[in-house]
Design an enzyme around this catalytic site. Structure first.
Site, PDB file in Angstrom:
ATOM      1  N   ASN A 257      38.992  28.332   5.657  1.00  0.00           N
ATOM      2  CA  ASN A 257      38.900  29.761   5.323  1.00  0.00           C
ATOM      3  C   ASN A 257      38.898  30.657   6.558  1.00  0.00           C
ATOM      4  O   ASN A 257      39.107  31.859   6.457  1.00  0.00           O
ATOM      5  CB  ASN A 257      37.634  30.025   4.493  1.00  0.00           C
ATOM      6  CG  ASN A 257      37.677  29.350   3.134  1.00  0.00           C
ATOM      7  OD1 ASN A 257      38.728  28.898   2.694  1.00  0.00           O
ATOM      8  ND2 ASN A 257      36.539  29.267   2.470  1.00  0.00           N
TER       9      ASN A 257
ATOM     10  N   LYS B 267      20.240  42.082   1.939  1.00  0.00           N
ATOM     11  CA  LYS B 267      20.281  43.087   0.863  1.00  0.00           C
ATOM     12  C   LYS B 267      18.910  43.235   0.218  1.00  0.00           C
ATOM     13  O   LYS B 267      18.170  42.263   0.068  1.00  0.00           O
ATOM     14  CB  LYS B 267      21.294  42.671  -0.219  1.00  0.00           C
ATOM     15  CG  LYS B 267      22.634  42.237   0.330  1.00  0.00           C
ATOM     16  CD  LYS B 267      23.646  41.945  -0.761  1.00  0.00           C
ATOM     17  CE  LYS B 267      24.859  41.219  -0.190  1.00  0.00           C
ATOM     18  NZ  LYS B 267      24.687  39.767  -0.093  1.00  0.00           N
TER      19      LYS B 267
ATOM     20  N   ASP C   2      26.407  36.825   5.613  1.00  0.00           N
ATOM     21  CA  ASP C   2      25.959  37.705   4.526  1.00  0.00           C
ATOM     22  C   ASP C   2      24.955  36.976   3.648  1.00  0.00           C
ATOM     23  O   ASP C   2      25.298  36.032   2.954  1.00  0.00           O
ATOM     24  CB  ASP C   2      27.165  38.124   3.671  1.00  0.00           C
ATOM     25  CG  ASP C   2      26.751  39.044   2.533  1.00  0.00           C
ATOM     26  OD1 ASP C   2      26.656  40.264   2.772  1.00  0.00           O
ATOM     27  OD2 ASP C   2      26.507  38.544   1.408  1.00  0.00           O
TER      28      ASP C   2
ATOM     29  N   HIS D 258      21.381  46.157  -3.094  1.00  0.00           N
ATOM     30  CA  HIS D 258      22.166  45.101  -3.755  1.00  0.00           C
ATOM     31  C   HIS D 258      22.920  45.586  -4.998  1.00  0.00           C
ATOM     32  O   HIS D 258      24.083  45.246  -5.199  1.00  0.00           O
ATOM     33  CB  HIS D 258      21.216  43.939  -4.106  1.00  0.00           C
ATOM     34  CG  HIS D 258      21.879  42.610  -4.166  1.00  0.00           C
ATOM     35  ND1 HIS D 258      21.312  41.461  -3.681  1.00  0.00           N
ATOM     36  CD2 HIS D 258      23.082  42.232  -4.655  1.00  0.00           C
ATOM     37  CE1 HIS D 258      22.125  40.440  -3.865  1.00  0.00           C
ATOM     38  NE2 HIS D 258      23.210  40.885  -4.461  1.00  0.00           N
TER      39      HIS D 258
ATOM     40  N   LYS E 175      32.418  32.038   0.603  1.00  0.00           N
ATOM     41  CA  LYS E 175      31.322  31.052   0.672  1.00  0.00           C
ATOM     42  C   LYS E 175      31.899  29.661   0.456  1.00  0.00           C
ATOM     43  O   LYS E 175      32.758  29.451  -0.415  1.00  0.00           O
ATOM     44  CB  LYS E 175      30.296  31.364  -0.422  1.00  0.00           C
ATOM     45  CG  LYS E 175      29.226  30.299  -0.634  1.00  0.00           C
ATOM     46  CD  LYS E 175      29.581  29.322  -1.755  1.00  0.00           C
ATOM     47  CE  LYS E 175      28.514  28.249  -1.941  1.00  0.00           C
ATOM     48  NZ  LYS E 175      28.911  27.238  -2.959  1.00  0.00           N
TER      49      LYS E 175
ATOM     50  N   TYR F 277      18.701  35.616  -2.523  1.00  0.00           N
ATOM     51  CA  TYR F 277      19.343  34.300  -2.363  1.00  0.00           C
ATOM     52  C   TYR F 277      18.333  33.217  -1.963  1.00  0.00           C
ATOM     53  O   TYR F 277      18.634  32.025  -2.045  1.00  0.00           O
ATOM     54  CB  TYR F 277      20.477  34.328  -1.321  1.00  0.00           C
ATOM     55  CG  TYR F 277      21.631  35.264  -1.632  1.00  0.00           C
ATOM     56  CD1 TYR F 277      21.777  35.875  -2.877  1.00  0.00           C
ATOM     57  CD2 TYR F 277      22.605  35.536  -0.660  1.00  0.00           C
ATOM     58  CE1 TYR F 277      22.830  36.737  -3.138  1.00  0.00           C
ATOM     59  CE2 TYR F 277      23.669  36.390  -0.927  1.00  0.00           C
ATOM     60  CZ  TYR F 277      23.767  36.993  -2.156  1.00  0.00           C
ATOM     61  OH  TYR F 277      24.816  37.844  -2.400  1.00  0.00           O
TER      62      TYR F 277
HETATM   63  P1  NDP Z   1      33.843  32.884  -3.369  1.00  0.00           P
HETATM   64  O1  NDP Z   1      34.998  33.653  -3.914  1.00  0.00           O
HETATM   65  O2  NDP Z   1      33.550  32.924  -1.918  1.00  0.00           O
HETATM   66  O3  NDP Z   1      34.027  31.393  -3.872  1.00  0.00           O
HETATM   67  C1  NDP Z   1      33.114  30.372  -3.570  1.00  0.00           C
HETATM   68  C2  NDP Z   1      33.551  29.134  -4.365  1.00  0.00           C
HETATM   69  O4  NDP Z   1      34.863  28.740  -3.958  1.00  0.00           O
HETATM   70  C3  NDP Z   1      32.649  27.959  -4.132  1.00  0.00           C
HETATM   71  O5  NDP Z   1      32.584  27.256  -5.367  1.00  0.00           O
HETATM   72  C4  NDP Z   1      33.382  27.142  -3.077  1.00  0.00           C
HETATM   73  O6  NDP Z   1      33.098  25.750  -3.236  1.00  0.00           O
HETATM   74  C5  NDP Z   1      34.827  27.429  -3.422  1.00  0.00           C
HETATM   75  N1  NDP Z   1      35.694  27.444  -2.224  1.00  0.00           N
HETATM   76  C6  NDP Z   1      35.463  28.094  -1.051  1.00  0.00           C
HETATM   77  N2  NDP Z   1      36.476  27.890  -0.193  1.00  0.00           N
HETATM   78  C7  NDP Z   1      37.372  27.112  -0.826  1.00  0.00           C
HETATM   79  C8  NDP Z   1      38.616  26.557  -0.429  1.00  0.00           C
HETATM   80  N3  NDP Z   1      39.133  26.784   0.768  1.00  0.00           N
HETATM   81  N4  NDP Z   1      39.272  25.781  -1.335  1.00  0.00           N
HETATM   82  C9  NDP Z   1      38.750  25.550  -2.569  1.00  0.00           C
HETATM   83  N5  NDP Z   1      37.578  26.058  -2.994  1.00  0.00           N
HETATM   84  C10 NDP Z   1      36.884  26.829  -2.138  1.00  0.00           C
HETATM   85  O7  NDP Z   1      32.575  33.361  -4.261  1.00  0.00           O
HETATM   86  P2  NDP Z   1      31.058  33.766  -4.024  1.00  0.00           P
HETATM   87  O8  NDP Z   1      30.608  34.266  -5.325  1.00  0.00           O
HETATM   88  O9  NDP Z   1      30.272  32.727  -3.366  1.00  0.00           O
HETATM   89  O10 NDP Z   1      31.154  35.027  -3.035  1.00  0.00           O
HETATM   90  C11 NDP Z   1      31.116  34.942  -1.629  1.00  0.00           C
HETATM   91  C12 NDP Z   1      29.930  35.688  -1.082  1.00  0.00           C
HETATM   92  O11 NDP Z   1      29.892  37.035  -1.557  1.00  0.00           O
HETATM   93  C13 NDP Z   1      28.572  35.138  -1.523  1.00  0.00           C
HETATM   94  O12 NDP Z   1      28.223  33.940  -0.861  1.00  0.00           O
HETATM   95  C14 NDP Z   1      27.670  36.308  -1.202  1.00  0.00           C
HETATM   96  O13 NDP Z   1      27.414  36.342   0.196  1.00  0.00           O
HETATM   97  C15 NDP Z   1      28.545  37.479  -1.636  1.00  0.00           C
HETATM   98  N6  NDP Z   1      28.240  37.902  -3.025  1.00  0.00           N
HETATM   99  C16 NDP Z   1      27.658  39.139  -3.178  1.00  0.00           C
HETATM  100  C17 NDP Z   1      27.348  39.621  -4.425  1.00  0.00           C
HETATM  101  C18 NDP Z   1      26.754  40.957  -4.555  1.00  0.00           C
HETATM  102  O14 NDP Z   1      26.296  41.315  -5.646  1.00  0.00           O
HETATM  103  N7  NDP Z   1      26.707  41.760  -3.516  1.00  0.00           N
HETATM  104  C19 NDP Z   1      27.586  38.822  -5.651  1.00  0.00           C
HETATM  105  C20 NDP Z   1      28.227  37.548  -5.389  1.00  0.00           C
HETATM  106  C21 NDP Z   1      28.545  37.132  -4.113  1.00  0.00           C
HETATM  107  P3  NDP Z   1      32.156  24.871  -2.258  1.00  0.00           P
HETATM  108  O15 NDP Z   1      31.030  25.727  -1.772  1.00  0.00           O
HETATM  109  O16 NDP Z   1      31.694  23.756  -3.157  1.00  0.00           O
HETATM  110  O17 NDP Z   1      33.034  24.385  -1.143  1.00  0.00           O
END
Ligand code: NDP
Length: 285
Positions: free
Chosen positions: A247, A82, A52, A115, A237, A57
């Site tokens: 994950n 998006k 995604d 988006h 992510k 981005y």
């Molecule tokens: P997430 O809920 O996926 O959280 C990501 C965060 O959690 C990062 O800081 C990551 O750290 C940490 N993390 C991930 N896995 C673990 C784990 N197993 N243990 C501990 N910490 C963990 O949030 P996002 O906001 O990134 O959302 C995911 C995706 O959703 C985005 O990448 C995007 O594709 C989409 N999105 C879409 C939006 C929209 O408007 N349509 C808005 C926001 C997001 P690290 O990377 O440092 O490991």
């Protein structure tokens, strides 16, 4: 490099247009362009097949490179991007789609999303009509939206006669979006959860920690399993290889009804991102 070939390890759902979509994907918001090739390659090696991204981005080109370098067959991959807010409107959408496809270096996209609704601009219905045209031309297989409210969805359905295949919305245990999910299921719209882990904050929640202890899983796995059992698509992510792998390991255990109910009880309405009703056109997301 070896790529786990257990595509079938991820259960799929069937969208309202018949296309099959993996229930678990890999999201690349805030993955910097310079780390995106490695991060997407790590996800593909673990077994993710759904990626995604979004024009805003700034990493579509790197996502495309990683997909090509993997050598995986195109029909095993599910690619979502998006349309950014400033490109809404019929003609602007068609142009923005071409630009995304050039950056991705793809000739067909699996899922194209609007988006944000940006209701005050009054363009999301025309924008959706452009997505319908792209779908009719076979350039995108499925069309959907993101951050749409019930009112936005009702308008699209009423004015175009078509329900989006997907609504990608902020959804995690503190914001389970119960009412919108019910509306989606009445209209055959798949709920895709963004920030499925609550961007990390909910991983510290005592209820999640307790269930992690009971199941011998990590907090992230418990939350992702909750999404899977709720019927959501989720796109966690991480740029950390061990977490990318962690994950993905959510298909060999189940939460009980009682554990699901305890997680459902965490709903406190906390949003991480903007409220779709008040979000401004050029704010970053
Ligand atoms: P997430 O809920 O996926 O959280 C990501 C965060 O959690 C990062 O800081 C990551 O750290 C940490 N993390 C991930 N896995 C673990 C784990 N197993 N243990 C501990 N910490 C963990 O949030 P996002 O906001 O990134 O959302 C995911 C995706 O959703 C985005 O990448 C995007 O594709 C989409 N999105 C879409 C939006 C929209 O408007 N349509 C808005 C926001 C997001 P690290 O990377 O440092 O490991």
């Amino acid at each position: 490099m070896t790529y786990r070939s257990e595509t079938s390890a991820v259960p799929s759902i069937v969208l309202n247009d018949g296309q099959v979509m993996p229930k678990l994907g890999y999201g690349v918001f805030k993955v910097a362009a310079e780390e995106a090739v490695d991060a997407v390659a790590a996800a593909l090696r673990v077994g993710y097949r759904s990626i995604d991204t979004a024009a805003i981005y700034g990493n579509e080109a790197e996502v495309g490179s990683a997909l090509r370098e993997s050598g995986l067959p195109r029909d095993e991959l599910f690619v979502t991007t998006k349309l950014w807010n400033s490109n809404q409107g019929y003609d602007a959408t068609l142009r923005a789609f071409d630009e995304s496809m050039k950056r991705l270096e793809l000739d067909r996209l699996d899922l194209y999303l609007i988006h944000w609704p940006i209701a005050e601009a009054g363009l999301y219905v025309d924008t959706f009509r452009a997505l319908q045209a792209l779908k009719a031309q076979g350039r995108v297989t499925s069309i959907g939206v993101s951050n749409f409210t019930r009112a936005n969805l009702e308008r699209v359905i009423a004015e175009t006669g078509e329900a989006p295949a997907v609504n990608q919305i902020e959804l995690h245990p503190y914001l389970p979006q119960t009412a919108l999910r019910a509306f989606h299921s009445e209209h055959g719209i798949i709920t895709e959860a963004w920030s499925p882990l609550g961007r990390g904050a909910e991983l510290e929640d005592p209820v999640i920690a307790a269930i992690a202890g009971e199941t011998g899983r990590t907090a992230a796995q418990v939350i992702l399993r909750w999404h899977m059992q709720l019927g959501n698509v989720a796109i966690p992510k991480s740029v950390t290889p061990s977490r990318i792998a962690e994950n993905f390991e959510v298909f060999d255990f189940e939460l009980t009804d009682e554990q699901l109910a305890r997680i459902n009880g965490l709903d406190n309405g906390t949003r991480i991102g903007p409220d779709p009703d008040t979000f401004q056109i050029d704010a970053p997301a």
